[in-house]
Write an enzyme that holds these catalytic residues in place. Structure first.
Site, PDB file in Angstrom:
ATOM      1  N   LYS A 118       0.809  -1.216   0.000  1.00 56.00           N
ATOM      2  CA  LYS A 118       0.000   0.000   0.000  1.00 56.00           C
ATOM      3  C   LYS A 118       0.844   1.269   0.000  1.00 56.00           C
ATOM      4  O   LYS A 118       0.428   2.288  -0.527  1.00 56.00           O
ATOM      5  CB  LYS A 118      -0.939   0.009   1.213  1.00 56.00           C
ATOM      6  CG  LYS A 118      -2.114  -0.954   1.086  1.00 56.00           C
ATOM      7  CD  LYS A 118      -3.009  -0.875   2.302  1.00 56.00           C
ATOM      8  CE  LYS A 118      -4.182  -1.847   2.164  1.00 56.00           C
ATOM      9  NZ  LYS A 118      -5.039  -1.846   3.358  1.00 56.00           N
ATOM     10  N   ARG A 119       2.038   1.184   0.588  1.00 51.95           N
ATOM     11  CA  ARG A 119       2.845   2.407   0.643  1.00 51.95           C
ATOM     12  C   ARG A 119       3.373   2.811  -0.729  1.00 51.95           C
ATOM     13  O   ARG A 119       3.872   3.923  -0.898  1.00 51.95           O
ATOM     14  CB  ARG A 119       4.000   2.248   1.637  1.00 51.95           C
ATOM     15  CG  ARG A 119       5.037   1.216   1.269  1.00 51.95           C
ATOM     16  CD  ARG A 119       5.947   0.937   2.467  1.00 51.95           C
ATOM     17  NE  ARG A 119       6.867  -0.148   2.221  1.00 51.95           N
ATOM     18  CZ  ARG A 119       8.059  -0.005   1.659  1.00 51.95           C
ATOM     19  NH1 ARG A 119       8.455   1.189   1.254  1.00 51.95           N
ATOM     20  NH2 ARG A 119       8.853  -1.038   1.488  1.00 51.95           N
TER      21      ARG A 119
END
Length: 476
Positions: free
Chosen positions: A257-258
């Site tokens: 997700k980052r």
């Protein structure tokens, strides 16, 4: 191409979250392999993790596959000869196959508590050994086992793994990979809640569903020797295996997700086209010569699982944007308008669809994503649009600008019909009359009409804005 008739492959996601990019690529490679070999693509939902599996996740997976156009031939909603296709609906089958192993002395009950297992792991770590089960319950006699079963003590079923030897995985992509059996442990087949583990259920289902090739991420490579040993214990021939490399972020860490959106369906809401995503995901670890753009038909024709690279692929959003821009540019105005309308209506309520279509026609070649049209089209929908004052001041501070704009207004007033051809004639005619470069008229006009130094062609902009709005803005 597979030299085997009746190719059957499966995509078997666990519904514990969305369909991420890695899962979508696994599904795509299986789908392409099935289609290229006139085979069958099966969707199986591996929902035996009762604490994390959700109906919402099942829906997210189905929605993601449907958006990408990866239709399945057998699966949860359409059925098939080898269903059911939810593992939680197949518990009786797993129980039956587990009993075969028990009866043949190839599996045993383990009554060790979680605390005991944790202590074993700590001791193994202290001795710098692999943190594996020490086989304590493997040594129990039948009388002890019966007594423990009668006492209702929680138990799991473990596979009696060969203590010596080597298990070889013949991988289509990686070649031969060997695993020392003594580094593996007597892994769990049935958990204390009665549900099967991944390795056990996958083997039973892949056999019963007649799966010929297992194409999956290389994070499953360590599971493969255990599964092969299970096939041998049942006296079965394993399918062919192909383990595809992980997808990394630009920092070479595993995609997460980052790094931005990792859910496939998120890319739909970000304004990407499904054919761009399919093209891009297919190229994450596979290629054909120097070709970058592939239609779905070309992917089916040219995809070979043997040509998937062994090294990890890097997710590059710049490349994805380039591909998406290509597909937007080559789509019909009608389609892009339909996709753009929900985004436009959120910001500019009650807009006219025909007018919006004209705006799309004007901006389509400039879009990398559908959502970009909201920002790029602001001056078409609002009179109080954002102004780049540096650009406006640069062109309107020229001594001749005001006079030229006033003369342009006069020219535009007389245009009938007010279309691109006649608008262009008015601009060029004024430049000739005033003996100035065309840019000396275009640049200040663009600044006044759009508030920007860059826009689509000025004749297109003027035509879409229409005579009244154009003249009003030029006068202002």
């Amino acid at each position: 191409m597979a030299n085997q008739e009746n190719v059957r492959v499966r995509f078997a996601p666990s519904p514990t979250g969305y369909l991420h990019i890695g899962g979508a690529r696994t599904a795509l490679y299986n789908w392409l392999f099935a289609r290229a070999n006139k085979g069958t693509f099966i969707l199986r939902i591996e929902d035996t993790d009762r604490t994390r599996s959700t109906e919402e996740a099942v829906k997210a997976i189905l929605d993601g596959l449907e958006w990408l156009g990866l239709n399945w031939d057998e699966g949860p909603d359409i059925g098939g000869e080898f269903g059911p296709y939810f593992q939680t609906e197949r518990l009786d089958t797993y129980k039956e196959w587990a009993e075969k192993l028990i009866n043949e002395g190839k599996a045993y009950y383990c009554f060790c508590t979680p605390e005991e297992l944790e202590e074993q792991r700590k001791l193994a770590a202290q001795r710098k050994e692999a943190p594996k089960y020490n086989g304590k319950c493997r040594k129990l006699g039948s009388g002890d086992i019966e007594k423990l079963i009668r006492s209702d003590k929680p138990k799991v079923l473990r596979f009696k793994l060969p203590a010596t030897g080597i298990t070889k995985v013949h991988d289509i992509i990686r070649g031969e990979v060997s695993f020392e059996n003594d580094l593996l442990d007597d892994f769990v087949l049935i958990k204390s809640d009665g549900f099967p583990t991944y390795n056990f259920a996958a083997v039973v289902d892949d056999h019963l569903m007649k799966i010929t090739h297992v194409i999956r991420g290389d994070d499953h490579l360590s599971n493969t020797p255990r599964q092969i040993l299970l096939y041998h214990a049942f006296g079965l021939i394993p399918p062919k295996f192909a383990h595809i490399p992980m997808i990394m972020g630009p920092d070479k860490a595993r995609l997460s997700k980052r790094h931005g959106a990792t859910s496939v369906i998120d890319y739909k809401t970000l304004g990407y086209l499904p054919e761009a995503m399919v093209n891009y995901i297919a190229r994450l670890g596979w290629g054909y010569k120097d070709q970058e753009i592939f239609s779905r038909e070309e992917l089916i024709e040219k995809f070979l699982v043997e040509k998937v690279q062994k090294t990890s692929a890097v997710f590059d959003v710049t490349k994805l944007n380039w591909l998406n821009a290509h597909y937007i540019k080559n789509s019909s105005v009608e389609r892009i308008t339909e996709l753009a309308m929900p985004f436009l209506e959120q910001v500019y309520p009650n807009i006219d669809s025909i007018y919006a279509s004209n705006v799309v026609r004007c901006l389509q070649d400039r879009l990398k994503t559908i959502t970009e049209i909201v920002h790029l089209s602001e001056y078409f929908f609002r009179d109080d649009f954002t102004v780049d004052h540096l650009a406006v001041d640069k062109y309107l501070n020229e001594p001749s600008s005001k006079e030229l704009i006033n003369k342009l207004i006069s020219k535009l007033k007389d245009i009938m019909p007010f279309n691109k051809v006649n608008i262009e004639k008015a601009f060029k005619g004024l430049a000739e009359e005033q003996k100035v470069k065309l840019g000396e008229i275009i640049h200040p006009a663009r600044a006044l009409l759009t508030g920007r130094a860059e826009s689509p062609g000025i004749y297109d902009v003027v035509e879409v804005l229409g005579k009244d709005k154009t003249i009003k803005r030029l006068k202002a």
